[in-house]
Write an enzyme that holds these catalytic residues in place. Structure first.
Site, PDB file in Angstrom:
ATOM      1  N   SER A 122       1.594  19.819   8.494  1.00 35.99           N
ATOM      2  CA  SER A 122       0.708  19.471   9.598  1.00 35.99           C
ATOM      3  C   SER A 122      -0.720  19.383   9.073  1.00 35.99           C
ATOM      4  O   SER A 122      -0.995  19.620   7.895  1.00 35.99           O
ATOM      5  CB  SER A 122       0.796  20.528  10.708  1.00 35.99           C
ATOM      6  OG  SER A 122       0.294  21.776  10.248  1.00 35.99           O
ATOM      7  N   LYS A 123      -1.644  19.061   9.984  1.00 35.98           N
ATOM      8  CA  LYS A 123      -3.052  18.927   9.596  1.00 35.98           C
ATOM      9  C   LYS A 123      -3.616  20.207   8.996  1.00 35.98           C
ATOM     10  O   LYS A 123      -4.477  20.163   8.122  1.00 35.98           O
ATOM     11  CB  LYS A 123      -3.889  18.518  10.809  1.00 35.98           C
ATOM     12  CG  LYS A 123      -3.673  17.085  11.261  1.00 35.98           C
ATOM     13  CD  LYS A 123      -4.600  16.752  12.415  1.00 35.98           C
ATOM     14  CE  LYS A 123      -4.402  15.322  12.898  1.00 35.98           C
ATOM     15  NZ  LYS A 123      -5.292  14.993  14.031  1.00 35.98           N
ATOM     16  N   ARG A 124      -3.127  21.350   9.469  1.00 35.47           N
ATOM     17  CA  ARG A 124      -3.692  22.610   8.966  1.00 35.47           C
ATOM     18  C   ARG A 124      -3.358  22.836   7.491  1.00 35.47           C
ATOM     19  O   ARG A 124      -3.987  23.660   6.826  1.00 35.47           O
ATOM     20  CB  ARG A 124      -3.212  23.793   9.813  1.00 35.47           C
ATOM     21  CG  ARG A 124      -1.720  24.053   9.751  1.00 35.47           C
ATOM     22  CD  ARG A 124      -1.315  25.096  10.802  1.00 35.47           C
ATOM     23  NE  ARG A 124       0.114  25.279  10.847  1.00 35.47           N
ATOM     24  CZ  ARG A 124       0.786  26.123  10.081  1.00 35.47           C
ATOM     25  NH1 ARG A 124       0.122  26.857   9.189  1.00 35.47           N
ATOM     26  NH2 ARG A 124       2.087  26.254  10.181  1.00 35.47           N
ATOM     27  N   HIS A 125      -2.391  22.107   6.955  1.00 36.01           N
ATOM     28  CA  HIS A 125      -2.054  22.206   5.544  1.00 36.01           C
ATOM     29  C   HIS A 125      -2.863  21.220   4.704  1.00 36.01           C
ATOM     30  O   HIS A 125      -2.700  21.159   3.487  1.00 36.01           O
ATOM     31  CB  HIS A 125      -0.563  21.925   5.331  1.00 36.01           C
ATOM     32  CG  HIS A 125       0.348  22.909   5.996  1.00 36.01           C
ATOM     33  ND1 HIS A 125       1.164  22.568   7.056  1.00 36.01           N
ATOM     34  CD2 HIS A 125       0.559  24.230   5.770  1.00 36.01           C
ATOM     35  CE1 HIS A 125       1.858  23.634   7.437  1.00 36.01           C
ATOM     36  NE2 HIS A 125       1.496  24.647   6.681  1.00 36.01           N
ATOM     37  N   GLY A 126      -3.697  20.436   5.352  1.00 38.81           N
ATOM     38  CA  GLY A 126      -4.483  19.447   4.626  1.00 38.81           C
ATOM     39  C   GLY A 126      -3.876  18.066   4.646  1.00 38.81           C
ATOM     40  O   GLY A 126      -4.400  17.143   4.026  1.00 38.81           O
TER      41      GLY A 126
END
Length: 489
Positions: free
Chosen positions: A260-264
């Protein structure tokens, strides 16, 4: 992208492999989708096959033209050009599902005629009641087959079409990545394949599109493994050969959860905007689930030459933004000065920065490449060349722009005002003479100059910086630095 609905496609003996990438325009193209597109594209290019882009836009509430354009722009930027599909057309169109309603109805009627599917008029309210009863009894809901044997439902009565799943036996397929996969048919239920508005549900739409577009191999994420046995039965019921399948392991974040976005992981277009090289992103995605020996850096030509499904791993890949940066830096190093200058020059121009001559632009690109992993980093590092620093780094000023260095800077300014050439060849002797005269180490004088010129304590070599900036601008900034050291600036 359009084209008149065609009749049921006859069996083909087309020897060319035909693969497809079928995104839904409900958002941006993400890392997982880009890798799926890449693997299909590589296979098509290696085998002389055909790569098809088709759009699964049956989710009317979430599908948007903006998302479709973002997908097309992403594919173009990555260089994954398609042979058939939107913008280029082809003999198997339309390539957008909402334009293919008549085709889905034709194939559904074929299944109904053969007894492999049937019309169903069960209402949502009836099904909801049955679902609640199943929940109360703590058992999974299965459609009870209310309309399975009915033959009295006219075609003009609002209805859906359900596929008749076999009640016994098993269905399996040989996956090019995962090996043999099979499921007991009793675990399947008569699922809806066509809604009352002639839009297909996922499994049927994919099968009809694959059949009518003569797809020979379906490569996609392994979250679709659950769908494949159902689709195999539909291919067989339609009387068409079942294509080969290759289900690719998912991509996870460092914490082993869904990416997801939180992983970059962000939109492909965001990587473009942040200054990544498209070939570097493709290189990284190829290695995220595929390998060819110990090689890490590939050109696109090498990927095409070496790609094979046997090189795909069986376990999920872990997305590592740091590794992606390293791969990108390696690809930036391989660009010629002219290639790199063209890329950074476009970014400079977008900010209203004039780099001057082509020679100067290439010099900037090459000098600043050594300290940048993306074009965005290079652009940020070179900012001081075009905009005088609004302020000098406070900690650096305290450490390096002291009153004691002020007279040395002033003496240096006078010396380099006439130094020839205004490059390392002419500047280095002046600096060395100043260091010897005042018994200073290079770091003290260089950092005082670097702060004065760039506003910070990190930059390419000071001689290169001054040469690129030019004599007059370098002198003006050094004078400001000397004034800061004396406390008069």
């Amino acid at each position: 992208m359009g084209g008149a609905p065609h009749p049921l496609r006859p069996l083909s003996s087309n020897p060319r492999p035909r693969v497809r990438f079928a995104p839904s325009p409900t958002g941006y193209l993400h890392i997982g989708g880009a890798r799926t597109a890449l693997f299909n594209w590589l296979f098509a290019r290696r085998t002389g096959g055909v790569f098809i882009l088709r759009i699964e836009d049956t989710d009317a509430e979430r599908s948007t033209q903006a998302s479709l354009q973002a997908i097309l722009d992403s594919m173009h930027w990555l260089g994954l050009e398609w042979d058939e599909g939107p913008e280029v057309g082809g003999p198997h169109g339309p390539y957008t599902q909402t334009e293919r309603k008549a085709i889905y109805r034709q194939y559904a009627e074929k299944l109904i005629s053969s007894g492999a599917a049937y019309r169903c008029v069960c209402t949502k309210e009836q099904l909801d009641q049955q679902r609640k009863a199943a929940e109360a009894a703590k058992r999974p809901f299965r459609y009870p087959g209310t309309c399975r044997e009915r033959k009295d439902i006219p075609v003009d009565v609002p209805h859906v079409v359900r596929f008749r799943m076999p009640a016994t036996g098993e269905t399996g397929f040989d996956d090019l990545v995962k090996g043999r996969i099979k499921v007991r048919n009793e675990e399947l239920q008569d699922e809806i394949i066509l809604r009352f508005d002639n839009l297909p549900l996922y499994n049927f739409g994919a099968v009809v599109d694959d059949v009518s577009m003569e797809i020979t191999l379906v490569a996609r994420g392994d979250d679709h493994v659950i769908n494949t046995p159902r689709q195999v039965l539909m291919y067989q019921a339609l009387g068409y050969p079942v294509p080969q399948f290759a289900h690719l392991p998912m991509i996870l974040g460092a914490d082993k959860t869904r990416l997801s976005k939180r992983h970059g992981a962000v939109s492909v277009l965001q990587y473009r905007d942040e200054g990544y090289e498209p070939q570097a992103l493709l290189n990284y995605l190829a290695r995220l689930g595929w390998s060819s020996g110990d090689q890490e850096i590939f050109t696109i030509a090498e990927l095409i030459e070496k790609f094979d499904w046997s090189g795909c791993g069986h376990t999920a890949g872990v997305f590592n933004p740091t590794k992606l940066l390293w791969v990108n830096a390696e690809h930036m190093k391989r660009l010629t000065p002219a290639e790199l200058a063209a890329r950074v020059g476009a970014r400079f121009a977008a900010r209203g920065w004039n780099a001057g001559s082509q020679q100067r632009l290439e010099r900037i690109a090459v000098v600043f490449r050594e300290r940048a992993q993306t074009l965005q980093e290079l652009e940020g590092a070179a900012k001081f060349l075009f905009e005088r620093p609004a302020a000098l780094d406070a900690a650096g000023v305290t450490k390096f722009l002291t009153p004691a260095i002020a007279p040395v800077l002033e003496e240096l300014i006078a010396a380099i005002a006439t130094a020839e050439p205004f490059s390392e060849a002419g500047l280095k002797p002046v600096f060395e003479a100043m260091l010897a005269k005042h018994n200073l180490k290079m770091v003290a004088l260089a950092q005082a100059c670097r702060l004065s010129i760039t506003g910070g304590t990190v930059s390419p070599p000071i001689y290169d910086v001054m040469e690129i900036l030019g004599r007059e601008e370098s002198l003006a900034r050094l004078r400001h630095g000397a004034g800061t050291a004396r406390g008069t600036a």
